[in-house]
Each structure stands twice: as structure tokens, then as C-alpha cells.
Design a protein around this motif. Structure first.
Motif, PDB file in Angstrom:
ATOM      1  N   UNK A 143      -4.975  -3.815   6.967  1.00  0.00           N
ATOM      2  CA  UNK A 143      -4.043  -3.953   8.077  1.00  0.00           C
ATOM      3  C   UNK A 143      -2.743  -4.479   7.496  1.00  0.00           C
ATOM      4  N   UNK A 144      -1.752  -3.594   7.411  1.00  0.00           N
ATOM      5  CA  UNK A 144      -0.512  -3.941   6.734  1.00  0.00           C
ATOM      6  C   UNK A 144       0.249  -5.027   7.483  1.00  0.00           C
ATOM      7  N   UNK A 149      -7.578  -7.424   4.575  1.00  0.00           N
ATOM      8  CA  UNK A 149      -8.362  -6.387   3.905  1.00  0.00           C
ATOM      9  C   UNK A 149      -9.807  -6.524   4.348  1.00  0.00           C
ATOM     10  N   UNK A 150     -10.459  -5.412   4.674  1.00  0.00           N
ATOM     11  CA  UNK A 150     -11.868  -5.468   5.052  1.00  0.00           C
ATOM     12  C   UNK A 150     -12.603  -4.260   4.498  1.00  0.00           C
ATOM     13  N   UNK A 161      -0.415 -10.790  -4.351  1.00  0.00           N
ATOM     14  CA  UNK A 161      -0.168  -9.748  -5.348  1.00  0.00           C
ATOM     15  C   UNK A 161      -1.250  -8.689  -5.307  1.00  0.00           C
ATOM     16  N   UNK A 162      -2.513  -9.108  -5.202  1.00  0.00           N
ATOM     17  CA  UNK A 162      -3.619  -8.158  -5.116  1.00  0.00           C
ATOM     18  C   UNK A 162      -3.491  -7.300  -3.864  1.00  0.00           C
ATOM     19  N   UNK A 167      -2.447  -2.002  -1.548  1.00  0.00           N
ATOM     20  CA  UNK A 167      -1.694  -1.139  -0.630  1.00  0.00           C
ATOM     21  C   UNK A 167      -1.031   0.001  -1.399  1.00  0.00           C
ATOM     22  N   UNK A 168      -0.436  -0.311  -2.538  1.00  0.00           N
ATOM     23  CA  UNK A 168       0.222   0.716  -3.345  1.00  0.00           C
ATOM     24  C   UNK A 168      -0.755   1.798  -3.772  1.00  0.00           C
ATOM     25  N   UNK A 169      -1.921   1.399  -4.266  1.00  0.00           N
ATOM     26  CA  UNK A 169      -2.929   2.369  -4.695  1.00  0.00           C
ATOM     27  C   UNK A 169      -3.475   3.168  -3.513  1.00  0.00           C
ATOM     28  N   UNK A 170      -3.694   2.497  -2.383  1.00  0.00           N
ATOM     29  CA  UNK A 170      -4.294   3.165  -1.224  1.00  0.00           C
ATOM     30  C   UNK A 170      -3.344   4.129  -0.534  1.00  0.00           C
TER      31      UNK A 170
END
Length: 230
Positions: A143-144, A149-150, A161-162, A167-170
């Protein structure tokens, strides 16, 4: 995109190569658009984004490298798969092409069967699902807006940072990002910063996902970078 009849844009200035590509891909059911220089190709891609771009490295007016760089900066075209075609076959040239955003790199002369297989593989790359500010790849949800994260409904704890890295990878599942690209996109810093920073955070992100039962969702492309698979 219609997988049965995808549209590809060929940006190539050699007439013999243009006809070879047009003939073979049209026979296989592709719609084929042609641009014979870099500026024309860039304009065509932005005006009517294709499903995939075959991009020659050496082009008049604007090089293939610069065309690729500009396409990746534009929201309308940044997710289009790009395969670079070039007579340059040295490893450093391949890395440079991938590093500025190309999805694949094919050296001339090439076999049409091999190129077609790479085109079809690029077109099969999964697309992230975004709904109401949520990004979903497989069982993983981000959820941006809420910064959460879930995995299969279970909340995961990630550092800021993680979270940005995930988000970048997804946003482009299946696409391999170089360490330099991730430094620029996630940290917003120049590429002369130690790329081991990326490796450290990827390792932490992997441990978080593995502890949640996600397995090896983050993939390493040896010698280049990382991707996330659904």
C-alpha cells in the motif's frame, strides 16, 4: 496489449534489416511500425506507445542509447520492453545498454528464431497490478499511501529504504534492474556510490520475505542486478 497481435516499433536505419524484421514479424502476426532514425523513433513511441521496441544502437540524429534513456524517463513509455540490436558485442557494451534501461540485448548478426523468442519472452513479462494505491505482485501487496507491506494478508516490517526498493522492483516485475539503476531510483544518488549498498539492502529484504514464507521472490541476475518475480 493483445498478445495475439502485439504491435512492435522497429527503430532501425539499415533498409535490409528493416525489411528482414518487417517481413518475419508480420508473417508471425505482429503489427510492425518502422522509424529510421532516433528522433523519429522517439516521437513515434511517445505518440503511440507500442507493446515492444526493437532499437538499433547506432542511429542517425539520436543514438539508440539516448533514445532508450529518454524513453525510460517518460511515464508514457518507461515500461515498454526494449530490445537493443547492435553489432557491438563486447560485454561492457551489453552492460551499458542494459544499464540505461534496455530489457535485452541482441548482437548482429542474429537468428530470427532467437530474436523472436526473446521478443515473446519480453512480451510475457508480468505487469504489476495497481488498484487504489496498492501494488500487487503474486501474494505480495504494497500500500503505497499507507506505506505498508503484506504477504497473503500478513503484515511485514520493512525499513524505509527496503520499502522504496521493494516498490521499485514491484513496479516492473520480471525486469532486471542494475545496481546503478537501483541506486539512482531508490537512493537518488550518483552511480559512483558503492553499489554494495544495494546488495546489503537486497539481502535484508530477502530475509524479511523468506521469514514470511515468500521463498526466493527476489531474483539475482548474475553480474548485473536484481528482479522480482510473481
Amino acid at each position: 496489449m493483445s498478445l495475439a497481435n502485439p504491435r512492435i516499433l522497429v527503430i532501425e536505419d539499415e533498409p535490409s534489416q528493416v525489411e528482414l524484421l518487417r517481413y518475419n514479424f508480420t508473417r508471425q502476426g505482429f503489427q510492425v511500425d518502422i522509424a529510421d532514425d532516433g528522433e523519429e523513433g522517439l516521437l513515434a513511441a511517445k505518440e503511440s506507445p507500442p507493446d515492444l521496441i526493437l532499437l538499433d544502437w547506432m542511429l542517425p540524429n539520436l543514438s539508440g542509447i539516448e533514445v532508450c534513456r529518454q524513453l525510460r524517463r517518460d511515464k508514457r513509455t518507461r515500461e515498454i520492453p526494449i530490445i537493443m540490436l547492435t553489432a557491438r558485442s563486447e560485454e561492457r557494451d551489453k552492460i551499458r545498454g542494459l544499464d540505461i534501461g534496455a530489457d535485452d540485448y541482441v548482437s548482429k548478426p542474429y537468428l530470427i528464431k532467437e530474436l523472436t523468442a526473446r521478443v515473446r519472452a519480453a512480451l510475457r513479462r508480468p505487469i504489476a497490478r495497481v488498484f487504489s494505491g496498492q501494488l500487487t505482485v503474486g501474494a505480495l501487496d504494497v500500500d503505497i499511501e499507507k506505506h505498508t507491506v503484506s504477504l497473503a494478508g500478513k503484515r511485514l516490517q520493512t525499513s524505509p529504504t527496503e520499502f522504496r526498493l521493494l516498490v521499485t522492483l514491484m513496479q516492473s516485475p520480471g525486469r532486471v534492474f542494475s545496481r546503478t539503476q537501483l541506486l539512482d531510483l531508490v537512493w537518488g544518488i550518483s552511480s559512483d556510490v558503492d553499489t554494495r549498498t544495494v546488495d546489503v539492502h537486497i539481502g535484508r529484504l530477502r530475509r524479511t520475505l523468506k521469514q514470511a514464507g515468500c521463498g526466493e521472490m527476489v531474483r539475482t541476475e548474475r553480474g548485473f542486478g536484481y528482479a522480482i518475480d510473481g
